[in-house]
Scaffold this motif. Sequence first.
Motif, short mmCIF file in Angstrom:
data_model
loop_
_atom_site.label_atom_id
_atom_site.label_comp_id
_atom_site.label_asym_id
_atom_site.label_seq_id
_atom_site.Cartn_x
_atom_site.Cartn_y
_atom_site.Cartn_z
N LEU A 1 -29.33 -37.95 -7.37
CA LEU A 1 -29.32 -36.25 -7.67
C LEU A 1 -29.38 -35.28 -6.21
N LEU A 2 -29.65 -35.86 -5.11
CA LEU A 2 -29.86 -35.21 -3.98
C LEU A 2 -28.75 -34.11 -3.62
N SER A 3 -27.42 -35.04 -3.51
CA SER A 3 -26.28 -34.16 -3.22
C SER A 3 -25.83 -33.03 -4.00
N ASP A 4 -25.80 -33.26 -5.40
CA ASP A 4 -25.71 -32.25 -6.34
C ASP A 4 -26.65 -30.87 -6.07
N VAL A 5 -27.89 -31.28 -5.91
CA VAL A 5 -28.88 -30.46 -5.73
C VAL A 5 -28.59 -29.50 -4.35
#
Length: 211
Positions: free
Chosen positions: A153-157
């Motif tokens: 999820l991190l990159s999208d956030v």
Amino acid sequence: MVRRNPKNPAKQPNGRGNHPSSNAGGGSGFVRIISGKWRGRKLPVKNVEGLRPTTDRVKETVFNWLAADLYQAKCLDVFAGSGGLGLEALSRQADHVTLLELDKGAAAQINLNLATLNADNATVHNTDALQYLSQTGRPFDVVFIDPPFRKDLLSDVLNKLEHNGWLNKNALIYIEAEKELGVPDVPAHWDMIKEKHAGQVSFRLYQREEK
């Protein structure tokens, strides 16, 4: 908000909070506020699968990093979980904290804890963080990002925060993630100013520089 010196970032390396309690010494079912006006208060945590409040040891380090930057700051806790990071920021006189939490029970427990503390300067959104951040945002001074492990999820956030208007020009961004991920791919104008590791967790503080 105090401006940090971007000329002294932490050395780059080569290369959500699922403990039952944030108490590094053990125990379960609560988070403890470690400093500020609610210092020592223990608040219940909803029993939700995968929930892992940030440990006291990590939290103490992180909030020492942020000590000069929280007074009257507007903060965003993207994957709130127990609400421990947002509550700690409020205890240390943040102006307002917005907390995003997908699980209905966990979000309800954060609201109950805020009511227990008589805190009226926080807003809890029971929502999917990625959907929420997809809209045009309002800028925050400090952002906490502690996503569920191994969900990619991190990159999208990070992309949504940067491109949808959620960050002030010199915002501080705290990222906690599994150590195996290595250094996250952040925008080029985010400077890493602090970095530490604890067990299987890596945690870093970035400052966004105005383009």
